[in-house]
Design a protein around this motif. Structure first.
Motif, short mmCIF file in Angstrom:
data_model
loop_
_atom_site.label_atom_id
_atom_site.label_comp_id
_atom_site.label_asym_id
_atom_site.label_seq_id
_atom_site.Cartn_x
_atom_site.Cartn_y
_atom_site.Cartn_z
N ALA A 17 52.63 -6.72 -6.32
CA ALA A 17 53.81 -6.04 -6.86
C ALA A 17 55.07 -6.85 -6.58
CB ALA A 17 53.93 -4.64 -6.27
N CYS A 41 56.58 -6.15 -20.26
CA CYS A 41 56.70 -4.76 -19.78
C CYS A 41 57.08 -3.75 -20.86
CB CYS A 41 57.74 -4.69 -18.66
SG CYS A 41 59.43 -4.98 -19.21
N SER A 87 55.37 -0.41 -11.86
CA SER A 87 54.76 0.69 -12.60
C SER A 87 53.44 0.33 -13.26
CB SER A 87 55.74 1.20 -13.66
OG SER A 87 56.09 0.16 -14.55
N ALA A 88 53.22 -0.97 -13.55
CA ALA A 88 52.00 -1.36 -14.26
C ALA A 88 51.70 -2.83 -14.01
CB ALA A 88 52.16 -1.10 -15.76
N TRP A 89 50.44 -3.18 -14.22
CA TRP A 89 50.04 -4.59 -14.15
C TRP A 89 50.48 -5.30 -15.41
CZ3 TRP A 89 48.45 -6.37 -9.70
CH2 TRP A 89 47.75 -5.54 -8.82
N ARG A 92 43.81 -7.69 -13.62
CA ARG A 92 43.69 -6.39 -12.95
C ARG A 92 43.50 -5.28 -13.97
NH1 ARG A 92 43.52 -6.64 -7.19
NH2 ARG A 92 44.57 -8.57 -6.60
N SER A 93 42.89 -4.23 -13.52
CA SER A 93 42.79 -3.00 -14.30
C SER A 93 42.82 -1.85 -13.32
CB SER A 93 41.50 -2.98 -15.13
OG SER A 93 40.37 -3.07 -14.27
N SER A 97 48.21 1.13 -11.05
CA SER A 97 49.28 0.15 -10.96
C SER A 97 49.49 -0.25 -9.50
CB SER A 97 50.57 0.72 -11.55
OG SER A 97 50.92 1.92 -10.89
N HIS A 146 51.19 -0.22 -6.60
CA HIS A 146 52.24 0.33 -5.75
C HIS A 146 51.58 1.22 -4.70
CE1 HIS A 146 51.89 3.73 -8.64
NE2 HIS A 146 52.21 4.47 -7.59
#
Length: 481
Positions: A214, A265, A280-282, A399-400, A403, A405
């Motif tokens: 992150a 993003c 918030s997301a990969w 990644r999947s 997210s 964090h």
């Protein structure tokens, strides 16, 4: 960071601030707020909080004025960098910093009598040009009061309250999740930096440690924002010089950067990426990296071309110089400070997220302090930003799932968060009570540095005006939050 020092009175607070600055610290801010977040009645106690940047963090020092206090001994005569901060305190609370040299409204419009054009220069043929608040193009609304005998600019004043939106007050009572959205919109040209500074404060209160991946995503977005901002400054300088091709090229490159951000993003401004505890997301950097490589090459080619254009260099060399001593005394931030030999970059002095893992180079040596030096600093930072983005996104693991964090609840407490925006350091002094924002005081680099326009215009000429303003690269909205 929690409160470092609580002093019994204002004099003791100023002594503590002076001691830290004398020891190598940098004045970073001064704010006033009710002694208790729940206090809304006039006449209640007011707390003065001063921030001093030191290696590794931001010291927060405070004292509380007695209820009903009408004034206090001003800090500005001891630390001139507090000049605008104490004007804001007077605007917001009515409390008088006694000994302050000029308490005209800054972020508040004031009374009609306050709008009488001031005179600081006397002599035959001297007149005042009120430039703004509405100006040509898409420039932000602010008013310059230029006192001049015709061409030279011996004195300049600024009125920035036309952009004041009450951002600090708007934070009060919000949830942390909603407040991130507001922080992203406090200063549109530094959305990522403001979100980072706010989330760093939340994370400091909660004791959250952001995952490594992150932190890398945060760095990539922060550096893309830096490139876009510096290209915008180059575009405006080229436009002021009448270089149509260079202006178009830099505008094109900035647009390409914003499209890369959107591809990563979904937002051209990097909004919605930074959240408390991580991102918030990969992202999927694979389609972005080839375009990034081409863009880096094209930006360097065009930057080299404009920096070899003698007619352009003649317009910015020696234009709007900021004295090195004044830059150090004020604690000038970002490219403005670096161009005058004063560099205090949060990514190096107070590193955060993944910056400790990456090779952030120190600022180059610049002492001229003029518009040319400020542009050279920006080109250096653009080169560095491309390298940092490559380090952050190259070989990024596929990644999947959830997210990246960690849980970061809204824990009650107070802390200061910071981030290095393209303009310099952004600060957020945040207090959370009962899970919601009790107080939030944002401070942009634009606010801290814009006051230096007073110094750099003095002795220059009217035709240099657009070059000096563009070379600062600041946001009026960010200054008048």
């Amino acid at each position: 960071m929690t409160i470092t020092s609580t002093q019994p009175c204002v004099a003791a607070l100023w002594d503590a601030v002076d001691a830290r600055i004398a020891g190598g610290g940098r004045f970073a801010g001064l704010f006033a707020a009710p002694a208790r977040a729940a206090d809304t009645e006039p006449g209640g106690g007011v707390t003065l909080s001063a921030h001093v940047a030191v290696p590794g963090g931001i010291d927060t020092l405070q004292t509380t004025l007695p209820p009903g206090a009408a004034g206090y001994p001003a800090l500005t005569p001891r630390q001139p960098a507090a000049f605008w901060y104490e004007r804001v305190i007077h605007d917001q609370t009515g409390i008088v910093p006694e000994g302050h040299s000029r308490l005209a409204p800054l972020v508040g419009p004031g009374d009609p009598d306050d709008h009488t054009l001031p005179r600081h220069v006397a002599g035959y043929g001297v007149f005042t040009i009120p430039h703004g608040p509405v100006r040509s193009g898409v420039l932000e609304s602010m008013e310059y009061l230029v006192e001049t005998p015709g061409e030279a600019i011996p004195h300049l004043n600024m009125r920035i309250f036309y952009k004041h939106r009450g951002i600090a007050a708007r934070f009060t009572g919000m949830s942390v999740a909603d407040a991130v959205l507001l922080a992203e919109r406090a200063e549109g040209i530094a959305s990522v930096a403001h979100a980072l500074a706010f989330c760093h404060a939340v994370e400091a209160i909660a004791g959250c440690q952001v995952p490594r991946e992150a932190g890398l995503v945060r760095v990539a977005h922060a550096e893309l924002e830096r490139i876009a901002n510096h290209l915008d400054v180059a575009m405006r300088l080229a436009d002021a010089a009448g270089l149509a091709v260079a202006t178009t090229r830099f505008a094109l490159h900035k647009e390409r950067v914003l499209r890369l951000v959107s591809a990563l993003c979904g937002s051209r401004f990097g909004r919605g990426v930074v959240v408390p505890g991580g991102v918030s997301a990969w992202p999927d950097p694979s389609p972005v990296l080839p375009d990034l490589a081409r863009l880096e090459k094209q930006v360097k080619t065009d930057a080299d071309a404009v920096m070899a254009t003698s007619s352009f260099l003649d317009r910015i060399r020696g234009t709007g110089p900021l004295d090195a001593g004044r830059a150090r005394e004020h604690g000038a931030l970002g490219p403005i400070g670096k161009a005058s030999g004063y560099a205090d970059d949060d990514r190096l002095a107070r590193p955060y997220d993944a910056y400790p893992l990456l090779a952030v180079p120190p600022a180059g040596q610049h002492v001229a302090g003029d518009a040319l030096a400020r542009l050279r600093v920006r080109w250096e930072e653009v080169d560095q930003a491309f390298r940092l983005i490559w380090q952050a996104l190259s070989d990024f693991p596929e990644r999947s799932g959830p997210s990246p964090h960690v849980p970061c609840p809204a824990v009650d407490g107070r802390a200061t968060g910071w981030a290095e925006a393209p303009q310099g350091e952004v600060l957020y002094d945040l207090t959370i009570e009962d899970g919601r924002i009790a107080r939030c005081q944002p401070r942009s680099a634009s606010f801290h540095d814009l006051v230096l326009m007073h110094q750099v215009f003095a002795g220059d000429i009217l035709t240099d005006f657009p070059f000096i303003e563009a070379s600062f690269g600041l946001s009026v909205a960010g200054a008048a939050m």
